[in-house]
Scaffold this motif. Structure first.
Motif, PDB file in Angstrom:
ATOM      1  N   ALA A   1      21.909  90.758  10.686  1.00  0.00           N
ATOM      2  CA  ALA A   1      21.674  89.488   9.995  1.00  0.00           C
ATOM      3  C   ALA A   1      22.847  88.534  10.190  1.00  0.00           C
ATOM      4  O   ALA A   1      22.659  87.305  10.251  1.00  0.00           O
ATOM      5  CB  ALA A   1      21.451  89.744   8.505  1.00  0.00           C
ATOM      6  N   PHE A   2      24.064  89.068  10.296  1.00  0.00           N
ATOM      7  CA  PHE A   2      25.243  88.230  10.506  1.00  0.00           C
ATOM      8  C   PHE A   2      25.119  87.428  11.796  1.00  0.00           C
ATOM      9  O   PHE A   2      25.369  86.224  11.824  1.00  0.00           O
ATOM     10  CB  PHE A   2      26.493  89.108  10.537  1.00  0.00           C
ATOM     11  N   MET A   3      24.720  88.088  12.865  1.00  0.00           N
ATOM     12  CA  MET A   3      24.592  87.407  14.156  1.00  0.00           C
ATOM     13  C   MET A   3      23.486  86.360  14.122  1.00  0.00           C
ATOM     14  O   MET A   3      23.640  85.252  14.655  1.00  0.00           O
ATOM     15  CB  MET A   3      24.313  88.454  15.235  1.00  0.00           C
ATOM     16  N   ILE A   4      22.370  86.681  13.476  1.00  0.00           N
ATOM     17  CA  ILE A   4      21.266  85.730  13.373  1.00  0.00           C
ATOM     18  C   ILE A   4      21.664  84.554  12.481  1.00  0.00           C
ATOM     19  O   ILE A   4      21.313  83.394  12.755  1.00  0.00           O
ATOM     20  CB  ILE A   4      20.016  86.433  12.836  1.00  0.00           C
ATOM     21  N   ALA A   5      22.415  84.839  11.409  1.00  0.00           N
ATOM     22  CA  ALA A   5      22.855  83.777  10.507  1.00  0.00           C
ATOM     23  C   ALA A   5      23.784  82.794  11.211  1.00  0.00           C
ATOM     24  O   ALA A   5      23.741  81.589  10.947  1.00  0.00           O
ATOM     25  CB  ALA A   5      23.550  84.384   9.286  1.00  0.00           C
ATOM     26  N   ILE A   6      24.625  83.290  12.120  1.00  0.00           N
ATOM     27  CA  ILE A   6      25.491  82.390  12.895  1.00  0.00           C
ATOM     28  C   ILE A   6      24.638  81.438  13.729  1.00  0.00           C
ATOM     29  O   ILE A   6      24.932  80.239  13.826  1.00  0.00           O
ATOM     30  CB  ILE A   6      26.437  83.202  13.797  1.00  0.00           C
ATOM     31  N   LYS A   7      23.584  81.954  14.323  1.00  0.00           N
ATOM     32  CA  LYS A   7      22.700  81.114  15.149  1.00  0.00           C
ATOM     33  C   LYS A   7      22.163  79.940  14.340  1.00  0.00           C
ATOM     34  O   LYS A   7      22.197  78.786  14.797  1.00  0.00           O
ATOM     35  CB  LYS A   7      21.547  81.954  15.689  1.00  0.00           C
ATOM     36  N   HIS A   8      21.676  80.220  13.135  1.00  0.00           N
ATOM     37  CA  HIS A   8      21.133  79.140  12.307  1.00  0.00           C
ATOM     38  C   HIS A   8      22.244  78.224  11.781  1.00  0.00           C
ATOM     39  O   HIS A   8      22.059  77.003  11.688  1.00  0.00           O
ATOM     40  CB  HIS A   8      20.352  79.736  11.135  1.00  0.00           C
ATOM     41  N   TYR A   9      23.371  78.812  11.445  1.00  0.00           N
ATOM     42  CA  TYR A   9      24.481  78.043  10.862  1.00  0.00           C
ATOM     43  C   TYR A   9      25.003  76.991  11.843  1.00  0.00           C
ATOM     44  O   TYR A   9      25.199  75.824  11.476  1.00  0.00           O
ATOM     45  CB  TYR A   9      25.588  79.011  10.455  1.00  0.00           C
ATOM     46  N   ILE A  10      25.229  77.378  13.105  1.00  0.00           N
ATOM     47  CA  ILE A  10      25.794  76.427  14.065  1.00  0.00           C
ATOM     48  C   ILE A  10      24.750  75.425  14.546  1.00  0.00           C
ATOM     49  O   ILE A  10      25.104  74.436  15.203  1.00  0.00           O
ATOM     50  CB  ILE A  10      26.416  77.165  15.265  1.00  0.00           C
ATOM     51  N   ARG A  11      23.485  75.670  14.222  1.00  0.00           N
ATOM     52  CA  ARG A  11      22.442  74.682  14.508  1.00  0.00           C
ATOM     53  C   ARG A  11      22.162  73.788  13.311  1.00  0.00           C
ATOM     54  O   ARG A  11      21.249  72.954  13.364  1.00  0.00           O
ATOM     55  CB  ARG A  11      21.158  75.399  14.923  1.00  0.00           C
ATOM     56  N   GLY A  12      22.927  73.951  12.245  1.00  0.00           N
ATOM     57  CA  GLY A  12      22.750  73.116  11.059  1.00  0.00           C
ATOM     58  C   GLY A  12      21.541  73.475  10.232  1.00  0.00           C
ATOM     59  O   GLY A  12      21.025  72.639   9.483  1.00  0.00           O
ATOM     60  N   GLU A  13      21.078  74.727  10.330  1.00  0.00           N
ATOM     61  CA  GLU A  13      19.893  75.180   9.598  1.00  0.00           C
ATOM     62  C   GLU A  13      20.330  76.023   8.406  1.00  0.00           C
ATOM     63  O   GLU A  13      20.807  77.150   8.570  1.00  0.00           O
ATOM     64  CB  GLU A  13      18.985  75.995  10.537  1.00  0.00           C
ATOM     65  N   ASP A  14      20.187  75.462   7.222  1.00  0.00           N
ATOM     66  CA  ASP A  14      20.612  76.143   6.007  1.00  0.00           C
ATOM     67  C   ASP A  14      19.472  76.970   5.416  1.00  0.00           C
ATOM     68  O   ASP A  14      18.312  76.822   5.791  1.00  0.00           O
ATOM     69  CB  ASP A  14      21.098  75.124   4.966  1.00  0.00           C
ATOM     70  N   GLY A  15      19.830  77.809   4.463  1.00  0.00           N
ATOM     71  CA  GLY A  15      18.818  78.567   3.741  1.00  0.00           C
ATOM     72  C   GLY A  15      18.566  79.940   4.344  1.00  0.00           C
ATOM     73  O   GLY A  15      19.185  80.356   5.325  1.00  0.00           O
ATOM     74  N   LEU A  16      17.608  80.646   3.719  1.00  0.00           N
ATOM     75  CA  LEU A  16      17.276  82.015   4.112  1.00  0.00           C
ATOM     76  C   LEU A  16      15.856  82.160   4.639  1.00  0.00           C
ATOM     77  O   LEU A  16      15.480  83.244   5.076  1.00  0.00           O
ATOM     78  CB  LEU A  16      17.441  82.956   2.908  1.00  0.00           C
ATOM     79  N   ASP A  17      15.082  81.107   4.594  1.00  0.00           N
ATOM     80  CA  ASP A  17      13.653  81.201   4.916  1.00  0.00           C
ATOM     81  C   ASP A  17      13.420  81.086   6.417  1.00  0.00           C
ATOM     82  O   ASP A  17      12.891  80.087   6.924  1.00  0.00           O
ATOM     83  CB  ASP A  17      12.866  80.117   4.164  1.00  0.00           C
TER      84      ASP A  17
END
Length: 334
Positions: free
Chosen positions: A92-108
């Motif tokens: 989940a950490f690696m996937i969360a980085i992907k969304h984070y650096i794309r400016g995509e917040d949240g868990l959904d």
């Protein structure tokens, strides 16, 4: 630019005294070429650094998952549950980085389904991140004002200190969870000292790689350089037909088109690759990195570990590997 060059060529055919010597454009072209080379190299350095960071992220995540799967001695059901959730947090950490650096917040997001525990989801939704950093009086204000960023930052002067209020990024929260998991293993004597050191070093390396992604995203090309380069480029292309016009209409059209195409193309390439983490065709395929890591996780979850307490089948399933919601039966077993 080619049409503009054609118009200037017709004008010079009628008023040839308006033409300027071609030799004057040579030193200007050299200077402009150096500016374009520096711009392109800077953009490609960011692209290549992003590629290396994500390769290292995948390798570190694989290593940590493998070390956890092979090296953690399960002594109880709780250990087994912690082990499997710890491995999922790594993914989940690696996937969360992907969304984070794309400016995509949240868990959904579908690719996070089945990886985050319900307790962690509730914690993220309910948290309020506030930190006190010590006393600051009116005479010594060592906290400069900060501009608005992706997470809102509010600095409040207090009698006993100041408070920074904002949201901790999801990858950072997951890094805390992973470190807590490693400390749980050591505290309960589930792993030996050398493996603890290796896992801690890997977690620290993953934090460093997260910082590398943030450095690329938060360090744009300086605005002054960007503006000056574009002004110089278009000024050169506007003046160039006045030097080419004396060569004749056909040569002017061909040379103006070729030079404009090359220089504007180089500038467009540098703008395209300076942020390698988006969804464009020329950006890094971050989904492929994450899917490769999920394949390793799925293998570990679906096979008996060397030091497992008992046979526990826990597979992510093909749906999760494709970024869809995992089956409810898999979540129940996890």
């Amino acid at each position: 630019m080619t049409a503009y060059g054609v118009g200037i060529a017709f004008l010079i055919r009628k008023y040839d005294y308006l033409a300027i010597p071609v030799g004057i454009m040579t030193p200007v072209a050299v200077v402009l070429s150096l500016l374009l080379v520096f711009r392109t190299n800077s953009a490609y350095d960011r692209y290549w650094e992003g590629r290396k960071i994500w390769q290292d992220l995948k390798v570190n995540a694989r290593n940590l998952i493998r070390n956890t799967w092979c090296g953690v001695q399960e002594k109880s059901i709780e250990d087994s549950v912690q082990k499997r959730q710890g491995m999922k947090n790594i993914a989940a950490f690696m996937i969360a980085i992907k969304h984070y650096i794309r400016g995509e917040d949240g868990l959904d997001y579908a690719d996070l389904d089945g990886l985050l525990s319900p307790e962690f989801r509730m914690q993220v939704l309910a948290r309020r991140s506030a930190y006190n950093y010590g006393t600051i009086n009116d005479e010594a204000r060592n906290s400069p004002e900060r501009g608005q960023s992706s997470s809102e930052v509010r600095i409040q002067q207090c009698n006993d200190g100041w408070e920074r209020t904002g949201e901790v990024p999801l990858p950072s929260l997951l890094l805390y969870e992973i470190q807590k998991f490693v400390e749980y293993l050591m505290t309960n004597n589930i792993i030996y000292g050398q493996l603890y050191m290796n896992m801690t070093n890997t977690v620290n390396a993953m934090g460093t790689l997260l910082g590398g992604c943030e450095r690329i995203i938060s360090t744009p090309i300086p605005l002054a350089y960007h503006i000056h380069l574009h002004h110089s480029l278009y000024m050169y292309l506007l003046v160039l037909p006045w030097a080419l016009g004396s060569m004749g209409l056909a040569k002017t059209i061909i040379l103006q088109f070729v030079v404009s195409f090359m220089m504007l193309g180089i500038d467009a390439i540098s703008r395209e690759i300076q942020n390698p983490f988006g969804y464009d065709a020329n950006d890094l395929d971050l989904d492929a990195f994450c899917e490769a890591m999920l394949v390793d996780l799925n293998y570990a979850m679906s096979h008996r570990a060397p030091k497992a307490l008992e046979v526990v089948e826990d597979t992510l399933g093909d749906d999760l590997l494709k970024g869809k919601t995992a089956d409810a039966s898999s979540d129940a077993v996890a």
